[in-house]
Design a protein around this motif. Structure first.
Motif, PDB file in Angstrom:
ATOM      1  N   THR A 117      11.612  31.812  73.712  1.00 55.76           N
ATOM      2  CA  THR A 117      11.798  32.031  75.147  1.00 55.76           C
ATOM      3  C   THR A 117      13.248  31.728  75.508  1.00 55.76           C
ATOM      4  OG1 THR A 117      11.293  29.750  75.715  1.00 55.76           O
ATOM      5  CG2 THR A 117       9.421  31.293  75.615  1.00 55.76           C
ATOM      6  N   ALA A 118      13.665  32.171  76.695  1.00 58.28           N
ATOM      7  CA  ALA A 118      15.020  31.891  77.159  1.00 58.28           C
ATOM      8  C   ALA A 118      15.249  30.381  77.247  1.00 58.28           C
ATOM      9  CB  ALA A 118      15.261  32.557  78.515  1.00 58.28           C
ATOM     10  N   SER A 119      14.224  29.640  77.685  1.00 55.23           N
ATOM     11  CA  SER A 119      14.372  28.176  77.787  1.00 55.23           C
ATOM     12  C   SER A 119      14.590  27.557  76.414  1.00 55.23           C
ATOM     13  CB  SER A 119      13.126  27.544  78.409  1.00 55.23           C
ATOM     14  OG  SER A 119      12.690  28.280  79.495  1.00 55.23           O
ATOM     15  N   GLN A 120      13.829  28.032  75.427  1.00 54.14           N
ATOM     16  CA  GLN A 120      14.028  27.505  74.069  1.00 54.14           C
ATOM     17  C   GLN A 120      15.453  27.766  73.592  1.00 54.14           C
ATOM     18  OE1 GLN A 120      10.472  29.480  72.312  1.00 54.14           O
ATOM     19  NE2 GLN A 120      10.316  27.638  71.078  1.00 54.14           N
ATOM     20  N   VAL A 121      15.919  28.978  73.843  1.00 54.60           N
ATOM     21  CA  VAL A 121      17.247  29.343  73.361  1.00 54.60           C
ATOM     22  C   VAL A 121      18.309  28.437  73.980  1.00 54.60           C
ATOM     23  CG1 VAL A 121      19.006  31.158  73.336  1.00 54.60           C
ATOM     24  CG2 VAL A 121      16.635  31.730  72.836  1.00 54.60           C
ATOM     25  N   VAL A 122      18.220  28.204  75.280  1.00 54.76           N
ATOM     26  CA  VAL A 122      19.272  27.410  75.917  1.00 54.76           C
ATOM     27  C   VAL A 122      19.176  25.944  75.490  1.00 54.76           C
ATOM     28  CG1 VAL A 122      18.209  26.833  78.140  1.00 54.76           C
ATOM     29  CG2 VAL A 122      20.664  27.247  78.013  1.00 54.76           C
ATOM     30  N   LEU A 123      17.954  25.449  75.273  1.00 51.51           N
ATOM     31  CA  LEU A 123      17.833  24.055  74.798  1.00 51.51           C
ATOM     32  C   LEU A 123      18.333  23.923  73.364  1.00 51.51           C
ATOM     33  CD1 LEU A 123      14.436  23.131  76.463  1.00 51.51           C
ATOM     34  CD2 LEU A 123      16.663  22.117  76.956  1.00 51.51           C
ATOM     35  N   TYR A 146      23.091  36.846  74.579  1.00 53.84           N
ATOM     36  CA  TYR A 146      22.036  37.867  74.568  1.00 53.84           C
ATOM     37  C   TYR A 146      21.094  37.703  75.758  1.00 53.84           C
ATOM     38  CZ  TYR A 146      23.525  39.711  70.144  1.00 53.84           C
ATOM     39  OH  TYR A 146      24.262  40.314  69.162  1.00 53.84           O
ATOM     40  N   ARG A 147      20.639  36.465  75.997  1.00 53.82           N
ATOM     41  CA  ARG A 147      19.785  36.191  77.152  1.00 53.82           C
ATOM     42  C   ARG A 147      20.703  35.930  78.340  1.00 53.82           C
ATOM     43  NH1 ARG A 147      14.037  36.455  77.204  1.00 53.82           N
ATOM     44  NH2 ARG A 147      13.281  36.015  75.119  1.00 53.82           N
ATOM     45  N   ALA A 148      20.846  36.910  79.213  1.00 53.19           N
ATOM     46  CA  ALA A 148      21.829  36.815  80.292  1.00 53.19           C
ATOM     47  C   ALA A 148      21.690  35.513  81.069  1.00 53.19           C
ATOM     48  CB  ALA A 148      21.652  37.985  81.247  1.00 53.19           C
ATOM     49  N   LEU A 149      22.819  34.946  81.415  1.00 56.43           N
ATOM     50  CA  LEU A 149      22.964  33.779  82.288  1.00 56.43           C
ATOM     51  C   LEU A 149      22.581  32.453  81.630  1.00 56.43           C
ATOM     52  CD1 LEU A 149      21.726  35.329  85.681  1.00 56.43           C
ATOM     53  CD2 LEU A 149      23.938  35.566  84.561  1.00 56.43           C
ATOM     54  N   ASN A 150      22.105  32.465  80.369  1.00 58.42           N
ATOM     55  CA  ASN A 150      21.893  31.197  79.657  1.00 58.42           C
ATOM     56  C   ASN A 150      23.195  30.407  79.567  1.00 58.42           C
ATOM     57  OD1 ASN A 150      19.193  31.362  79.135  1.00 58.42           O
ATOM     58  ND2 ASN A 150      19.380  31.596  76.915  1.00 58.42           N
ATOM     59  N   ASP A 151      24.316  31.132  79.468  1.00 56.79           N
ATOM     60  CA  ASP A 151      25.614  30.454  79.360  1.00 56.79           C
ATOM     61  C   ASP A 151      25.982  29.727  80.650  1.00 56.79           C
ATOM     62  OD1 ASP A 151      25.831  32.916  80.607  1.00 56.79           O
ATOM     63  OD2 ASP A 151      27.656  33.538  79.578  1.00 56.79           O
ATOM     64  N   ASP A 156      26.765  24.707  83.485  1.00 60.44           N
ATOM     65  CA  ASP A 156      26.494  23.843  84.631  1.00 60.44           C
ATOM     66  C   ASP A 156      25.886  22.514  84.194  1.00 60.44           C
ATOM     67  OD1 ASP A 156      27.514  25.923  86.051  1.00 60.44           O
ATOM     68  OD2 ASP A 156      25.603  26.607  86.876  1.00 60.44           O
ATOM     69  N   ALA A 157      25.044  22.548  83.142  1.00 58.75           N
ATOM     70  CA  ALA A 157      24.455  21.301  82.638  1.00 58.75           C
ATOM     71  C   ALA A 157      25.544  20.390  82.074  1.00 58.75           C
ATOM     72  CB  ALA A 157      23.411  21.610  81.568  1.00 58.75           C
ATOM     73  N   ILE A 158      26.541  20.976  81.426  1.00 60.53           N
ATOM     74  CA  ILE A 158      27.667  20.191  80.903  1.00 60.53           C
ATOM     75  C   ILE A 158      28.474  19.621  82.068  1.00 60.53           C
ATOM     76  CG2 ILE A 158      29.885  20.360  79.677  1.00 60.53           C
ATOM     77  CD1 ILE A 158      28.476  22.452  77.814  1.00 60.53           C
ATOM     78  N   GLY A 172      28.397  35.431  81.367  1.00 58.03           N
ATOM     79  CA  GLY A 172      27.093  35.733  81.961  1.00 58.03           C
ATOM     80  C   GLY A 172      26.275  36.756  81.197  1.00 58.03           C
ATOM     81  N   ALA A 173      26.925  37.806  80.694  1.00 62.80           N
ATOM     82  CA  ALA A 173      26.236  38.869  79.941  1.00 62.80           C
ATOM     83  C   ALA A 173      27.307  39.746  79.310  1.00 62.80           C
ATOM     84  CB  ALA A 173      25.356  39.698  80.872  1.00 62.80           C
ATOM     85  N   TYR A 174      26.870  40.617  78.419  1.00 58.24           N
ATOM     86  CA  TYR A 174      27.782  41.639  77.882  1.00 58.24           C
ATOM     87  C   TYR A 174      27.689  42.869  78.770  1.00 58.24           C
ATOM     88  CZ  TYR A 174      27.365  39.107  73.386  1.00 58.24           C
ATOM     89  OH  TYR A 174      27.357  38.176  72.388  1.00 58.24           O
TER      90      TYR A 174
END
Ligand SMILES: [Zn+2]
Length: 441
Positions: A117-123, A146-151, A156-158, A172-174
């Motif tokens: 999932t997108a959440s898994q990828v960002v974690l 790849y998953r837009a906006l994960n970056d 922001d978390a950093i 944000g995306a390609y």
């Protein structure tokens, strides 16, 4: 009437939230403003002056450098950090990373994104950010996900201090043609991908403008377009032009309306020149740049961001046959060609920045590229400048990043030995400070 009352109420709530958040930020600032940190630097690399200086003291207050010089008086009560036996440098900047794509995947196949999932990828991306920072890179320009906006989520978390990582400037995306270098490809035509895996697809100048507007609204820091095919994408040909000159011009023109710069992925000469003519800030990879392209980049001040170490990792993965065969086929001969053109562009006086495509190689080893930049013609000082002062210039952030000067962020790293004599010393960074906070000592 009722709608109006709701609007007014919502307005009041928003103002309250704003006031609270401003107070919270001020609280954090007050904690650090009065604390003074003094760093004793045995040897210091002055990247703006292109020289090493000895016995410097750096005074830091509120996360920024307040003063720097030889034998500065250290105020009473200051926290002293003794780096007098080390070489001190500005925090390094990698201008081409993909930190938010999840765990480094040895097979390099983008389709593995669909198993999480997108959440898994960002974690999963949290360790990517941490090891990048701990290896001495205090800032990155992250050029697509790849998953837009994960970056944006990771950036922001950093920034909020939830996770340790470099200061991220994100895309944000390609922005890519359908089926292009930045698209998730390799599926049957009747498979529809979720929105975030096709967020940046655009197929006309106006669609490109619409994507830029959407990403600007989302809060990105720069725009990434893909001008040619790619090595690590199914069904893509690195020699093919993808966006037309009109589409590239639309990207640069629309981005500039929002004060954003554009970087263009490009391997083949035509796509490289189309992007330079359109006015992009940098060409990513620039693998097969020809003489005309080199002249154009030099004339227009376009940066080349050439990831000349990656070939090592792609071929290494190829030996263990983890990497898809079509990717290896794309890559054949490109690595050496890119290194030769790196030398040529360098000799021609083109502006060069440090970008590694982190994620192709494992995270945390970006500094290995320095030795290759020196091997292919840079002086150690030029290699260091590409990842500090030049990188900050490319980002448009030279006012507060890229060198150790009063008013800039206290992004400071230190290594044993002398990187001007042995550039590989940068592969063993033993002290990392970002914005006055120590992350490794
Ligand atoms: Zn990349």
């Amino acid at each position: 009437m009722r709608a109006m009352a709701t609007t007014v109420l919502r307005g009041i709530v928003l103002i309250l939230f704003w006031a609270l958040s401003v107070r919270a930020e001020q609280g954090v600032a007050q904690q650090t403003t009065n604390e003074v940190i003094a760093i004793r630097a045995g040897k210091l690399i002055d990247v703006d002056g292109g020289r090493a200086v000895a016995n410097q003291v750096i005074l830091i207050r509120g996360g920024k450098i307040e003063a720097i010089g030889e034998g500065l008086a250290i105020p009473a009560g200051a926290t002293i950090i003794d780096l007098s036996k080390m070489t001190v440098l500005p925090g390094l900047i990698d201008c081409h990373t993909h930190l938010a794509d999840g765990a480094h995947d040895d097979n390099g196949d983008p389709m593995s994104q669909l198993k999480r999932t997108a959440s898994q990828v960002v974690l999963e991306s949290i360790p990517n950010a941490r090891v990048t920072l701990e290896s001495g890179f205090t800032t990155v320009r992250d050029v697509g996900v790849y998953r837009a906006l994960n970056d944006l989520a990771l950036r922001d978390a950093i920034n909020k201090g939830y996770v340790a990582g470099p200061r991220m400037f994100v895309a944000g995306a390609y922005i890519t043609i359908t089926g292009g270098a930045g698209a998730m490809t390799g599926f049957a035509p009747d498979i529809t991908l979720p929105w975030d895996l096709r967020y940046g697809e655009a197929n006309s100048p106006w669609e490109v403008r619409q994507k830029v507007r959407q990403l600007a609204h989302d809060g990105v820091d720069h725009i990434k377009v893909l001008s040619t095919g790619a090595v690590l994408t199914h069904g893509s040909n690195p020699n093919a032009s993808e966006f037309t000159p009109e589409e590239l011009q639309a990207a640069v023109s629309e981005a500039s309306n929002f004060g954003l710069r554009v970087e263009a992925h490009a391997h083949a000469p035509t796509g490289i020149k189309n992007a330079i003519r359109a006015g992009v800030a940098s060409i990513e990879h620039a693998t097969l740049i020809d003489d005309e392209g080199i002249t154009m980049a030099k004339e227009r001040g376009t940066y080349l961001d050439m990831d000349i170490y990656d070939e090592e990792c792609i071929q290494e993965a190829g030996k263990s046959s983890h990497i898809p065969l079509d990717f290896l086929e794309h890559d054949r001969n490109l690595g050496e060609a890119q290194r030769q053109r790196f030398t040529k562009a360098l000799r021609a006086g083109v502006k060069m920045s440090f970008g590694t495509d982190a994620g192709v190689c494992p995270y945390g080893v970006a500094a290995r590229q320095f030795a290759f930049m020196v091997k292919y013609g840079m002086t150690p000082m030029q290699a260091i400048q590409s990842a500090t002062s030049s990188a900050a210039d490319l980002l448009g952030k030279a006012d507060f990043l890229g060198s150790l000067k009063p008013g800039k962020y206290a992004d400071v790293i230190a290594v044993d030995g002398d990187p001007l004599a042995d550039i590989r010393a940068l592969e063993r960074v033993s002290f990392v400070m970002k914005e006055g906070k120590i992350y490794k000592q």
